[in-house]
Scaffold this motif. Structure first.
Motif, PDB file in Angstrom:
ATOM      1  N   ARG A 242       0.619  -1.254  -0.469  1.00 45.45           N
ATOM      2  CA  ARG A 242       0.203  -0.012  -0.288  1.00 45.45           C
ATOM      3  C   ARG A 242       0.895   0.964   0.068  1.00 45.45           C
ATOM      4  O   ARG A 242       1.587   1.500   0.518  1.00 45.45           O
ATOM      5  CB  ARG A 242      -1.422  -0.190   1.447  1.00 45.45           C
ATOM      6  N   PRO A 243       0.506   1.972  -0.624  1.00 46.14           N
ATOM      7  CA  PRO A 243       1.196   4.323  -0.849  1.00 46.14           C
ATOM      8  C   PRO A 243       0.848   4.230   0.909  1.00 46.14           C
ATOM      9  O   PRO A 243       0.316   4.546   1.673  1.00 46.14           O
ATOM     10  CB  PRO A 243       0.448   4.244  -1.646  1.00 46.14           C
ATOM     11  N   VAL A 244       2.143   4.582   1.406  1.00 51.98           N
ATOM     12  CA  VAL A 244       2.220   5.098   3.083  1.00 51.98           C
ATOM     13  C   VAL A 244       2.350   7.282   2.696  1.00 51.98           C
ATOM     14  O   VAL A 244       3.703   6.898   1.824  1.00 51.98           O
ATOM     15  CB  VAL A 244       2.950   4.644   3.553  1.00 51.98           C
ATOM     16  N   TRP A 245       1.775   7.307   3.527  1.00 54.68           N
ATOM     17  CA  TRP A 245       2.748   8.915   3.791  1.00 54.68           C
ATOM     18  C   TRP A 245       2.530   9.305   5.268  1.00 54.68           C
ATOM     19  O   TRP A 245       2.370   8.463   6.089  1.00 54.68           O
ATOM     20  CB  TRP A 245       2.256  10.225   3.447  1.00 54.68           C
ATOM     21  N   VAL A 246       4.084  10.336   5.707  1.00 58.09           N
ATOM     22  CA  VAL A 246       4.088  10.050   7.211  1.00 58.09           C
ATOM     23  C   VAL A 246       3.408  11.584   7.557  1.00 58.09           C
ATOM     24  O   VAL A 246       4.194  12.564   6.729  1.00 58.09           O
ATOM     25  CB  VAL A 246       5.719   9.781   7.681  1.00 58.09           C
ATOM     26  N   ALA A 247       3.171  11.872   9.028  1.00 57.79           N
ATOM     27  CA  ALA A 247       3.150  13.081   9.704  1.00 57.79           C
ATOM     28  C   ALA A 247       3.983  13.269  10.482  1.00 57.79           C
ATOM     29  O   ALA A 247       3.100  12.256  11.319  1.00 57.79           O
ATOM     30  CB  ALA A 247       1.537  13.625   9.149  1.00 57.79           C
ATOM     31  N   SER A 248       4.709  13.702  10.931  1.00 56.01           N
ATOM     32  CA  SER A 248       4.961  13.342  12.255  1.00 56.01           C
ATOM     33  C   SER A 248       5.746  14.790  12.885  1.00 56.01           C
ATOM     34  O   SER A 248       5.484  16.225  12.144  1.00 56.01           O
ATOM     35  CB  SER A 248       6.533  13.013  11.537  1.00 56.01           C
ATOM     36  N   ASP A 271      -6.434   3.277  -0.917  1.00 51.88           N
ATOM     37  CA  ASP A 271      -5.866   1.895  -0.373  1.00 51.88           C
ATOM     38  C   ASP A 271      -4.021   3.146   0.749  1.00 51.88           C
ATOM     39  O   ASP A 271      -3.640   2.087   1.189  1.00 51.88           O
ATOM     40  CB  ASP A 271      -5.030   1.179  -1.264  1.00 51.88           C
ATOM     41  N   LEU A 272      -4.313   4.450   0.214  1.00 49.69           N
ATOM     42  CA  LEU A 272      -3.431   4.958   0.956  1.00 49.69           C
ATOM     43  C   LEU A 272      -3.618   4.928   2.480  1.00 49.69           C
ATOM     44  O   LEU A 272      -4.473   4.816   3.458  1.00 49.69           O
ATOM     45  CB  LEU A 272      -3.764   6.664   0.878  1.00 49.69           C
ATOM     46  N   CYS A 273      -2.034   4.701   3.097  1.00 49.33           N
ATOM     47  CA  CYS A 273      -2.307   4.624   4.985  1.00 49.33           C
ATOM     48  C   CYS A 273      -1.540   6.183   5.194  1.00 49.33           C
ATOM     49  O   CYS A 273      -0.778   6.504   4.722  1.00 49.33           O
ATOM     50  CB  CYS A 273      -1.499   3.219   5.556  1.00 49.33           C
ATOM     51  N   LEU A 274      -2.160   6.849   6.119  1.00 46.17           N
ATOM     52  CA  LEU A 274      -1.328   7.754   7.158  1.00 46.17           C
ATOM     53  C   LEU A 274      -0.837   7.499   8.365  1.00 46.17           C
ATOM     54  O   LEU A 274      -1.191   6.794   9.232  1.00 46.17           O
ATOM     55  CB  LEU A 274      -2.123   9.004   7.546  1.00 46.17           C
ATOM     56  N   LEU A 275       0.852   7.633   7.739  1.00 45.99           N
ATOM     57  CA  LEU A 275       1.281   7.027   9.679  1.00 45.99           C
ATOM     58  C   LEU A 275       1.362   8.661  10.015  1.00 45.99           C
ATOM     59  O   LEU A 275       2.404   9.405   9.682  1.00 45.99           O
ATOM     60  CB  LEU A 275       3.024   6.747   9.571  1.00 45.99           C
ATOM     61  N   LEU A 276       0.715   8.709  11.465  1.00 45.76           N
ATOM     62  CA  LEU A 276       0.253   9.865  12.294  1.00 45.76           C
ATOM     63  C   LEU A 276       2.006   9.569  12.983  1.00 45.76           C
ATOM     64  O   LEU A 276       0.994   8.605  14.149  1.00 45.76           O
ATOM     65  CB  LEU A 276      -0.820  10.515  12.672  1.00 45.76           C
ATOM     66  N   ALA A 277       2.931  10.351  13.814  1.00 45.09           N
ATOM     67  CA  ALA A 277       3.379  10.333  14.438  1.00 45.09           C
ATOM     68  C   ALA A 277       3.360  11.895  15.613  1.00 45.09           C
ATOM     69  O   ALA A 277       4.210  12.638  15.427  1.00 45.09           O
ATOM     70  CB  ALA A 277       4.592  10.173  14.222  1.00 45.09           C
ATOM     71  N   PRO A 278       2.413  12.257  16.322  1.00 50.58           N
ATOM     72  CA  PRO A 278       2.901  13.397  17.055  1.00 50.58           C
ATOM     73  C   PRO A 278       3.608  13.587  17.774  1.00 50.58           C
ATOM     74  O   PRO A 278       4.113  12.551  18.042  1.00 50.58           O
ATOM     75  CB  PRO A 278       1.283  13.443  18.380  1.00 50.58           C
ATOM     76  N   GLY A 308      -3.568  -2.755   9.876  1.00 54.97           N
ATOM     77  CA  GLY A 308      -4.448  -3.824   9.193  1.00 54.97           C
ATOM     78  C   GLY A 308      -4.816  -3.377   7.547  1.00 54.97           C
ATOM     79  O   GLY A 308      -4.645  -2.224   7.093  1.00 54.97           O
ATOM     80  N   PRO A 309      -4.881  -4.450   6.471  1.00 57.10           N
ATOM     81  CA  PRO A 309      -5.034  -3.956   5.380  1.00 57.10           C
ATOM     82  C   PRO A 309      -6.523  -2.579   4.730  1.00 57.10           C
ATOM     83  O   PRO A 309      -5.978  -2.121   3.902  1.00 57.10           O
ATOM     84  CB  PRO A 309      -5.536  -5.263   4.567  1.00 57.10           C
ATOM     85  N   ARG A 310      -6.912  -2.748   6.402  1.00 57.35           N
ATOM     86  CA  ARG A 310      -8.417  -1.956   5.996  1.00 57.35           C
ATOM     87  C   ARG A 310      -8.008   0.000   6.608  1.00 57.35           C
ATOM     88  O   ARG A 310      -8.617   0.744   7.043  1.00 57.35           O
ATOM     89  CB  ARG A 310      -9.692  -2.277   5.658  1.00 57.35           C
ATOM     90  N   THR A 311      -6.602  -0.652   7.278  1.00 58.93           N
ATOM     91  CA  THR A 311      -6.722   0.714   8.520  1.00 58.93           C
ATOM     92  C   THR A 311      -6.090   1.892   7.666  1.00 58.93           C
ATOM     93  O   THR A 311      -5.047   2.106   6.986  1.00 58.93           O
ATOM     94  CB  THR A 311      -4.846   0.833   8.972  1.00 58.93           C
ATOM     95  N   GLN A 312      -6.856   3.346   8.013  1.00 60.30           N
ATOM     96  CA  GLN A 312      -6.553   4.378   6.617  1.00 60.30           C
ATOM     97  C   GLN A 312      -5.346   5.469   7.546  1.00 60.30           C
ATOM     98  O   GLN A 312      -4.702   6.441   7.169  1.00 60.30           O
ATOM     99  CB  GLN A 312      -7.507   4.986   7.072  1.00 60.30           C
ATOM    100  N   VAL A 313      -4.900   5.352   9.212  1.00 60.87           N
ATOM    101  CA  VAL A 313      -5.065   6.147   9.893  1.00 60.87           C
ATOM    102  C   VAL A 313      -3.774   5.292  11.095  1.00 60.87           C
ATOM    103  O   VAL A 313      -4.698   4.182  11.733  1.00 60.87           O
ATOM    104  CB  VAL A 313      -4.932   6.886  10.701  1.00 60.87           C
ATOM    105  N   TYR A 314      -2.488   5.028  11.030  1.00 64.44           N
ATOM    106  CA  TYR A 314      -1.549   4.145  11.631  1.00 64.44           C
ATOM    107  C   TYR A 314      -0.819   5.060  13.320  1.00 64.44           C
ATOM    108  O   TYR A 314      -0.794   5.995  11.919  1.00 64.44           O
ATOM    109  CB  TYR A 314       0.010   3.899  11.026  1.00 64.44           C
ATOM    110  N   LEU A 315      -1.931   5.340  14.256  1.00 66.53           N
ATOM    111  CA  LEU A 315      -0.802   6.209  14.969  1.00 66.53           C
ATOM    112  C   LEU A 315      -0.170   6.046  15.485  1.00 66.53           C
ATOM    113  O   LEU A 315      -0.319   4.952  16.755  1.00 66.53           O
ATOM    114  CB  LEU A 315      -2.783   6.790  15.776  1.00 66.53           C
ATOM    115  N   ALA A 316       0.704   6.653  15.616  1.00 67.04           N
ATOM    116  CA  ALA A 316       2.161   5.664  16.223  1.00 67.04           C
ATOM    117  C   ALA A 316       2.385   6.967  17.304  1.00 67.04           C
ATOM    118  O   ALA A 316       3.397   7.889  17.227  1.00 67.04           O
ATOM    119  CB  ALA A 316       3.800   6.304  14.843  1.00 67.04           C
TER     120      ALA A 316
END
Length: 435
Positions: A242-248, A271-278, A308-316
């Motif tokens: 899946r494509p990913v981008w990061v907001a840190s 299918d994009l996933c955002l990895l969000l790291a506050p 998972g395959p349907r996670t739209q935001v991964y909160l790191a």
């Protein structure tokens, strides 16, 4: 280049020395209390009075003084490079916070040791200098303690102000006291600035022009952030192709904009996933609520959940893992910039091979971002719509994105070249070898 001070002592400096002596007991109680609360042994606490807890090494000693964590870590690469060039040199780092001491201990270059700095009183500074007898003193960024500078210079130690950075408020304050500003700046044999604005400010404050030299921002050549290879592999497998981008390093008031942008980009890349790291992981509950309010699915790292395959935001919402996220994905939005917060260090993602998107509130790195955007290594946005447009552009145009990453890498390489020139300048100030 002359290292001798010519500007006379001023009444204001003399008053400062007198007041420092009067408030020393109060200052000591305050700083000692903080160090004891952190659980440090008494011999380390007494370093603030100038009592060394380690012996002075034989040979020439180069002393670096930094304010806190960021400044301390920024000089480690420089120290390592100097140590390679002069295998006989020994190094001392002083910094005031227990956190910085702990991190330095983990990343200490060879032939290096850490101490807490003496309080800026005559007795403590003299005791410190009598023990360590530094052959060169390097003060990092804006850490200007008058007695420490004047007494070290009087003891015959040439001084350098490195990675010089002064706020507009600080400059305004010093320019109201021109004689004292010139006296303090005259203690330095060399002033190496981060940018031309600081060079101009130092000259306006009375620094001798022939002692001012442009340099690189040390944070641009610091060692890359650590990467947890096991965690990286685990998250990479979970996300799949899946494509990913990061907001840190996002702050309160910024996540809403990022999430709005993410929803817009999802229309083009479903299918994009955002990895969000506050920036502050303790805000995890609040950020998770924002994600749910935005109607997006979320997995939260602090709870041990993988995307998972349907996670739209991964909160790191964890500490110390941002280097792993930069290794995972080179498309990074860097927070602290959508509001007037000052921005965060763009060199960290670029060292990992990233191109950077930023808001406009990055005044702490204004000159750096001006150069990066001109080179195409960074892109500046003002709204959720612009953030979505830029993220979608880099996701959908691999060649344009690679060009931005290449520009960022070339910028970092140039900073490394400048570091070698700084090493040359510092080593040239060292006196002849000690017996």
């Amino acid at each position: 280049m002359s290292g001798a001070s010519t500007a006379p002592k001023t009444l204001l400096y003399s008053l400062y020395c007198g007041v420092s002596a009067l408030i020393a007991p109060l200052a000591w109680r305050k700083v000692a209390g903080k160090l004891r609360d952190y659980g440090l042994p008494e011999e380390r606490v007494r370093e603030r009075l100038g009592h060394a807890s380690l012996p002075r090494p034989a040979g020439r000693l180069i002393w670096f003084h930094a304010a806190s964590v960021g400044e301390s870590l920024s000089v480690l690469t420089l120290i390592a490079r100097m140590g390679e060039r002069d295998p006989a040199a020994e190094f001392l780092i002083t910094s005031g916070t227990p956190t910085s001491a702990e991190l330095i201990a983990k990343r200490m270059p060879p032939r290096c040791r850490h101490q807490f700095p003496p309080l800026d009183t005559g007795t403590a500074v003299d005791r410190f200098l009598a023990h360590w007898q530094p052959d060169l003193g390097v003060f990092v960024e804006s850490e200007l303690w008058p007695q420490m500078l004047v007494r070290a210079r009087t003891a015959g130690c040439p001084l350098v102000l490195l990675n010089a950075r002064l706020s507009d408020k600080s400059v305004a304050g010093w320019t109201k006291r021109p004689a004292t500003a010139r006296f303090i700046l005259d203690q330095f044999a060399l002033l190496v600035t981060q940018n031309q604005k600081t060079a101009a400010n130092l000259q306006a404050m009375g620094a001798a022009p022939d002692r001012i030299r442009p340099g690189s921002n040390l944070k641009a050549v610091s060692a890359p952030l650590p990467v947890d290879q096991d965690a990286l592999a685990e998250v990479r497998v979970s996300i799949g192709d899946r494509p990913v981008w990061v907001a840190s390093s996002t702050h309160e008031g910024e996540e809403e904009t990022v999430l709005e942008a993410h929803k817009a980009v999802l229309k083009q890349h479903p299918d994009l996933c955002l990895l969000l790291a506050p920036r502050h992981p303790e805000r995890g509950d609040a950020v998770e609520a924002l994600i749910k309010d935005a109607g997006l699915s979320c997995a939260r790292r602090s709870k041990g959940v993988l995307p998972g395959p349907r996670t739209q935001v991964y909160l790191a919402d964890t500490l110390g893992e941002v280097g792993t996220w930069y290794a995972l994905c080179p498309l990074v939005f860097l927070g602290g910039s959508l509001r007037e917060i000052g921005g965060h260090n763009p060199f960290e993602p670029m060292q990992a091979g990233s191109a950077v998107i930023t808001g406009t509130g990055h005044y702490n790195f204004a000159e750096t971002y001006a150069e990066l955007t001109a080179l195409g290594a960074a892109a500046e946005v003002r709204s959720a719509a612009e953030l979505a447009e830029q993220a979608a552009k880099w996701l959908g145009q691999p060649e344009a994105f690679q060009a931005a990453r290449d520009a960022a890498g070339q910028f970092i390489s140039r900073q490394s070249d400048q570091l070698d020139k700084t090493v040359d300048a510092l080593l040239a100030l060292l006196p002849d070898r000690r017996p």
